[in-house]
Design an enzyme around this catalytic site. Structure first.
Site, PDB file in Angstrom:
ATOM      1  N   LYS A 120       0.974  -1.054   0.309  1.00  0.00           N
ATOM      2  CA  LYS A 120       0.254  -0.091   0.158  1.00  0.00           C
ATOM      3  C   LYS A 120       0.325   1.147   0.007  1.00  0.00           C
ATOM      4  O   LYS A 120       0.539   2.628  -0.946  1.00  0.00           O
ATOM      5  CB  LYS A 120      -1.020   0.278   1.135  1.00  0.00           C
ATOM      6  CG  LYS A 120      -2.230   1.106   1.355  1.00  0.00           C
ATOM      7  CD  LYS A 120      -2.665   0.962   2.523  1.00  0.00           C
ATOM      8  CE  LYS A 120      -2.518   1.265   3.565  1.00  0.00           C
ATOM      9  NZ  LYS A 120      -2.065   2.578   4.630  1.00  0.00           N
ATOM     10  N   ASP A 138      -6.875   1.256   1.150  1.00  0.00           N
ATOM     11  CA  ASP A 138      -7.021   1.350   2.259  1.00  0.00           C
ATOM     12  C   ASP A 138      -8.045   1.136   3.322  1.00  0.00           C
ATOM     13  O   ASP A 138      -9.061   0.452   2.579  1.00  0.00           O
ATOM     14  CB  ASP A 138      -6.001   2.611   2.901  1.00  0.00           C
ATOM     15  CG  ASP A 138      -7.548   3.964   2.648  1.00  0.00           C
ATOM     16  OD1 ASP A 138      -8.377   3.280   1.598  1.00  0.00           O
ATOM     17  OD2 ASP A 138      -7.030   5.218   3.890  1.00  0.00           O
TER      18      ASP A 138
END
Ligand code: SF4
Length: 210
Positions: A120, A138
């Site tokens: 991420k 997220d």
């Protein structure tokens, strides 16, 4: 959700915010990498507060190494998990100096090999610093994608893969900002603000609020 609805959602989000930006403050790829690493399980506001003091003192790998782990902790101790984050930022700075000529590498593989940098974080850096069309999923993007049925998936990897597949190229660079901001301010976790949501008529969530 069908293709027409998805397209309309993306067009509305773009019209509402044509040039979305990260809410983390940074002025070069290294500052962004540090800020994103610090932001795990912390708010952007909290990270900005700390980095506003840290970056004028240390915003290069060399300066971070010079500061040392204990020195770094002094600047970031208001952020959750600051002990391990200080260690990671210190170590990744050393690796950047030793292996990458003190530069942030423009490569997913090289980024995820740095301490404290997961997929991420790497995707955020590639997107925001280098303009790659990566989608970093997220908690906000995961929730919004599933709730609206825009891109459903049981875990973040599945949602990322689905978004990759269904988001047309022209929207790819910005889509993660739009979905994060939508989740942060409108489609919030506990009680989504459906009454003031610009995609309410397109969203397929069954339990919309007034
Ligand atoms: S209508 Fe409600 S649930 Fe759907 S996206 Fe908007 S805020 Fe979220």
């Amino acid at each position: 959700m069908n293709k027409t609805k998805r397209l309309e959602i993306l067009e509305r989000l773009r019209a509402d915010n044509p040039e979305p930006k990260s809410e983390l403050e940074y002025s070069n790829p290294f500052e962004l990498l540090v800020a994103v690493t610090l932001s795990a399980q912390a708010t952007d506001v909290g990270v900005n507060k700390a980095t506003r003091k840290l970056f004028p003192v240390a915003n290069t790998p060399e300066a971070i190494v010079e500061l040392g782990v204990e020195g770094l902790k002094e600047y970031i101790k208001t952020i959750g998990l600051y002990n391990s984050k200080a260690n990671n930022v210190y170590k990744l700075s050393q690796i950047l100096i030793e292996k990458h000529n003190s530069q942030v590498p423009e490569s997913l593989e090289a980024l995820v090999s740095l301490p404290g940098v997961g997929r991420k974080t790497a995707n955020v850096v590639l997107n925001c610093a280098f303009g790659w069309p990566t989608i970093a999923v997220d908690t906000h993007i995961f929730r919004v994608s599933n709730r609206t049925k825009f891109a459903m998936g049981k875990d973040v990897d599945k949602v990322e893969a689905k978004l990759e597949k269904v988001v047309p190229k022209e929207f790819k660079v910005d889509v993660h900002h739009w979905l994060i901001l939508h989740g942060r301010y409108v489609c919030v976790a506990r009680k989504p603000k459906c009454g003031s949501c610009i995609i309410e008529d397109l969203c397929e969530f069954k339990e919309k609020t007034e």
